[in-house]
Design an enzyme around this catalytic site. Sequence first.
Site, PDB file in Angstrom:
ATOM      1  N   ARG A  60     -41.888  -2.272  24.314  1.00 36.37           N
ATOM      2  CA  ARG A  60     -41.816  -3.444  25.198  1.00 36.37           C
ATOM      3  C   ARG A  60     -40.717  -4.388  24.725  1.00 36.37           C
ATOM      4  NH1 ARG A  60     -46.524  -6.996  25.675  1.00 36.37           N
ATOM      5  NH2 ARG A  60     -47.143  -6.475  23.555  1.00 36.37           N
ATOM      6  N   ILE A  67     -37.704  -6.685  23.611  1.00 33.84           N
ATOM      7  CA  ILE A  67     -36.428  -6.414  22.941  1.00 33.84           C
ATOM      8  C   ILE A  67     -36.443  -5.006  22.339  1.00 33.84           C
ATOM      9  CG2 ILE A  67     -34.958  -7.089  20.990  1.00 33.84           C
ATOM     10  CD1 ILE A  67     -35.773  -9.997  21.474  1.00 33.84           C
ATOM     11  N   ALA A  99     -40.964  -5.224  15.407  1.00 36.24           N
ATOM     12  CA  ALA A  99     -42.312  -5.643  15.816  1.00 36.24           C
ATOM     13  C   ALA A  99     -42.601  -7.071  15.364  1.00 36.24           C
ATOM     14  CB  ALA A  99     -43.342  -4.702  15.203  1.00 36.24           C
ATOM     15  N   ILE A 112     -45.177 -10.861  16.330  1.00 37.90           N
ATOM     16  CA  ILE A 112     -46.129 -11.589  17.166  1.00 37.90           C
ATOM     17  C   ILE A 112     -45.917 -13.089  16.976  1.00 37.90           C
ATOM     18  CG2 ILE A 112     -47.920  -9.795  17.101  1.00 37.90           C
ATOM     19  CD1 ILE A 112     -49.356 -11.491  14.915  1.00 37.90           C
ATOM     20  N   ASP A 164     -48.551 -19.534  17.966  1.00 40.86           N
ATOM     21  CA  ASP A 164     -47.979 -20.876  17.860  1.00 40.86           C
ATOM     22  C   ASP A 164     -49.045 -21.965  17.798  1.00 40.86           C
ATOM     23  OD1 ASP A 164     -45.567 -19.566  18.111  1.00 40.86           O
ATOM     24  OD2 ASP A 164     -45.064 -20.372  20.085  1.00 40.86           O
ATOM     25  N   TYR A 221     -44.333 -18.457  12.112  1.00 40.25           N
ATOM     26  CA  TYR A 221     -43.280 -17.578  12.644  1.00 40.25           C
ATOM     27  C   TYR A 221     -41.929 -17.897  11.997  1.00 40.25           C
ATOM     28  CZ  TYR A 221     -40.700 -15.150  16.429  1.00 40.25           C
ATOM     29  OH  TYR A 221     -39.897 -14.312  17.164  1.00 40.25           O
ATOM     30  N   ILE A 249     -35.174 -15.075  24.548  1.00 40.18           N
ATOM     31  CA  ILE A 249     -34.858 -13.882  25.346  1.00 40.18           C
ATOM     32  C   ILE A 249     -35.988 -13.687  26.359  1.00 40.18           C
ATOM     33  CG2 ILE A 249     -34.374 -11.390  25.223  1.00 40.18           C
ATOM     34  CD1 ILE A 249     -32.349 -13.097  23.580  1.00 40.18           C
TER      35      ILE A 249
HETATM   36  N1  CAA Z   1     -40.293 -31.946  18.781  1.00 39.14           N
HETATM   37  C1  CAA Z   1     -40.985 -33.100  18.587  1.00 39.14           C
HETATM   38  N2  CAA Z   1     -42.176 -33.347  19.180  1.00 39.14           N
HETATM   39  C2  CAA Z   1     -42.651 -32.397  20.004  1.00 39.14           C
HETATM   40  C3  CAA Z   1     -41.967 -31.185  20.245  1.00 39.14           C
HETATM   41  C4  CAA Z   1     -40.727 -31.006  19.599  1.00 39.14           C
HETATM   42  N3  CAA Z   1     -40.020 -29.888  19.775  1.00 39.14           N
HETATM   43  N4  CAA Z   1     -42.689 -30.466  21.094  1.00 39.14           N
HETATM   44  C5  CAA Z   1     -43.808 -31.162  21.372  1.00 39.14           C
HETATM   45  N5  CAA Z   1     -43.775 -32.358  20.722  1.00 39.14           N
HETATM   46  C6  CAA Z   1     -44.776 -33.417  20.741  1.00 39.14           C
HETATM   47  C7  CAA Z   1     -45.331 -33.624  22.164  1.00 39.14           C
HETATM   48  O1  CAA Z   1     -44.503 -34.490  22.894  1.00 39.14           O
HETATM   49  C8  CAA Z   1     -46.698 -34.158  21.872  1.00 39.14           C
HETATM   50  O2  CAA Z   1     -46.582 -35.533  21.561  1.00 39.14           O
HETATM   51  P1  CAA Z   1     -47.599 -36.580  22.167  1.00 39.14           P
HETATM   52  O3  CAA Z   1     -48.955 -36.133  21.685  1.00 39.14           O
HETATM   53  O4  CAA Z   1     -47.123 -37.885  21.603  1.00 39.14           O
HETATM   54  O5  CAA Z   1     -47.459 -36.479  23.660  1.00 39.14           O
HETATM   55  C9  CAA Z   1     -47.139 -33.461  20.600  1.00 39.14           C
HETATM   56  O6  CAA Z   1     -45.911 -33.018  19.969  1.00 39.14           O
HETATM   57  C10 CAA Z   1     -48.039 -32.274  20.869  1.00 39.14           C
HETATM   58  O7  CAA Z   1     -47.331 -31.365  21.750  1.00 39.14           O
HETATM   59  P2  CAA Z   1     -48.092 -30.390  22.724  1.00 39.14           P
HETATM   60  O8  CAA Z   1     -48.874 -31.199  23.717  1.00 39.14           O
HETATM   61  O9  CAA Z   1     -47.114 -29.398  23.257  1.00 39.14           O
HETATM   62  O10 CAA Z   1     -49.136 -29.723  21.714  1.00 39.14           O
HETATM   63  P3  CAA Z   1     -49.994 -28.459  21.938  1.00 39.14           P
HETATM   64  O11 CAA Z   1     -50.919 -28.419  20.783  1.00 39.14           O
HETATM   65  O12 CAA Z   1     -50.528 -28.396  23.330  1.00 39.14           O
HETATM   66  O13 CAA Z   1     -48.909 -27.279  21.844  1.00 39.14           O
HETATM   67  C11 CAA Z   1     -47.359 -25.826  20.866  1.00 39.14           C
HETATM   68  C12 CAA Z   1     -48.238 -27.057  20.665  1.00 39.14           C
HETATM   69  C13 CAA Z   1     -48.228 -24.628  21.234  1.00 39.14           C
HETATM   70  C14 CAA Z   1     -46.700 -25.540  19.529  1.00 39.14           C
HETATM   71  C15 CAA Z   1     -46.343 -26.088  21.954  1.00 39.14           C
HETATM   72  O14 CAA Z   1     -45.636 -27.262  21.661  1.00 39.14           O
HETATM   73  C16 CAA Z   1     -45.354 -24.967  22.092  1.00 39.14           C
HETATM   74  O15 CAA Z   1     -45.629 -23.968  22.737  1.00 39.14           O
HETATM   75  N6  CAA Z   1     -44.136 -25.098  21.511  1.00 39.14           N
HETATM   76  C17 CAA Z   1     -43.082 -24.112  21.608  1.00 39.14           C
HETATM   77  C18 CAA Z   1     -43.131 -23.175  20.443  1.00 39.14           C
HETATM   78  C19 CAA Z   1     -42.037 -22.154  20.640  1.00 39.14           C
HETATM   79  O16 CAA Z   1     -40.880 -22.467  20.848  1.00 39.14           O
HETATM   80  N7  CAA Z   1     -42.405 -20.881  20.583  1.00 39.14           N
HETATM   81  C20 CAA Z   1     -41.461 -19.859  20.775  1.00 39.14           C
HETATM   82  C21 CAA Z   1     -42.156 -18.632  21.288  1.00 39.14           C
HETATM   83  S1  CAA Z   1     -40.982 -17.337  21.671  1.00 39.14           S
HETATM   84  C22 CAA Z   1     -40.437 -16.830  20.194  1.00 39.14           C
HETATM   85  O17 CAA Z   1     -40.899 -17.195  19.154  1.00 39.14           O
HETATM   86  C23 CAA Z   1     -39.327 -15.839  20.229  1.00 39.14           C
HETATM   87  C24 CAA Z   1     -38.190 -16.292  19.423  1.00 39.14           C
HETATM   88  O18 CAA Z   1     -37.935 -15.733  18.374  1.00 39.14           O
HETATM   89  C25 CAA Z   1     -37.335 -17.381  19.913  1.00 39.14           C
END
Ligand code: CAA
Length: 240
Positions: free
Chosen positions: A12, A14, A83, A85, A88, A147, A180
Site C-alpha cells: 500500500r 508509498i 513500513a 505507522i 499521533d 513518530y 504524500i
Molecule cells: N503548532 C502549534 N499549536 C498547534 C499546532 C501546531 N502545529 N497544531 C495544533 N495546535 C494547537 C491547537 O490550535 C490547539 O490549541 P487550542 O487548544 O488553544 O485551540 C491545541 O494545539 C490542540 O490541537 P488539536 O485540537 O488539534 O488537538 P487534538 O488533541 O485534537 O489533536 C493531533 C492533536 C492529533 C496531534 C492533531 O493536531 C494532528 O493531527 N496533528 C497533525 C499531526 C501530523 O502532521 N501527522 C502527520 C501524519 S502523516 C505522516 O506522518 C506522514 C509523514 O511522514 C509526513
Amino acid sequence: MKKIAIVTGGTRGIGHAIALALKADGYDVIATYHGNEEAAQKFRNETGCEALKFDVADYAACEDAVKKVEAGHGPVQILVNNAGITRDGMLHKMPKENWHDVIETNLTSCFNMCRLVVPGMRERNFGRIINISSINGQKGQFGQVNYSAAKAGILGLTRALATEVAAKGITVNAICPGYIETDMTAGMKQEVLDSIIRQIPVTRMGQPDEIAALVSFLASEKAAFITGATIAANGGQYMS
Ligand code: CAA
C-alpha cells in the site's frame, strides 16, 4: 539473474509505488505487509509478486521471512525499509503503548531487517539499503513525538550503518518524504491537512511515485557513490 528486492509495507501507499517501480526496473520484488489482507491480495493479483505477512517489529518473524525469501528467491540485494505507522497525539496525552508501538514498528524494524540481510550483502560485496524516514524526523512535528523520534532515529541508523558497510559495496541511504497522498495522510483531520498544505511551496501534496523514482535511482548501480545521505522530497516544505 534478477536481483531480489524486499519492500516492507510494500502493498500500500508509498511502499506499493516503490514495489511497482522496482519491478519495472527488473527486480524480483517481495513486499511485506502486516494487516490489510485485501490490499495484499490486490497487490499479488496486480503484480504477480509475492506478499509476505509478518510483523516487522518482531525479530523472529523477520528472521523467518528473510529465510523464506532466500530459500524461495535467492539472496537479498535490495532492502527498502518502508513500513511505518502513526499514533499521533500530544505527548501529555500519549499512552506509553503509542510511543512503544511507533518506535518498534518504524525504527526497530529497520534494525531487524538490516541485521538479517547485511551479513549476506557483506559476503557478496553488494547491497542497497534504502530507509524511508520523513520530513517529520528532520523538523519535528506537533503531535508526533513518537513518530518524529523514530524517523530521526532512522537517520542516525542510516549514517552509522553506511560507514560500517561502505567498503563492502553496500550503500545505505534515507529518504525523507514530505506529505504524500496515501492512506496515512488521508487519516488526518482535513483542517490540519489543509493547514499543512498551505506550508508547501509546491502548493500540493506529493505522489507515491515521486518517492518511488528516488528509490529506483538509489537502488541502481549508478548510485554507488551515494551513501549515508538524507534526501528530502517534500515540495520545499522543509529545507535543511
Ligand atoms: N503548532 C502549534 N499549536 C498547534 C499546532 C501546531 N502545529 N497544531 C495544533 N495546535 C494547537 C491547537 O490550535 C490547539 O490549541 P487550542 O487548544 O488553544 O485551540 C491545541 O494545539 C490542540 O490541537 P488539536 O485540537 O488539534 O488537538 P487534538 O488533541 O485534537 O489533536 C493531533 C492533536 C492529533 C496531534 C492533531 O493536531 C494532528 O493531527 N496533528 C497533525 C499531526 C501530523 O502532521 N501527522 C502527520 C501524519 S502523516 C505522516 O506522518 C506522514 C509523514 O511522514 C509526513
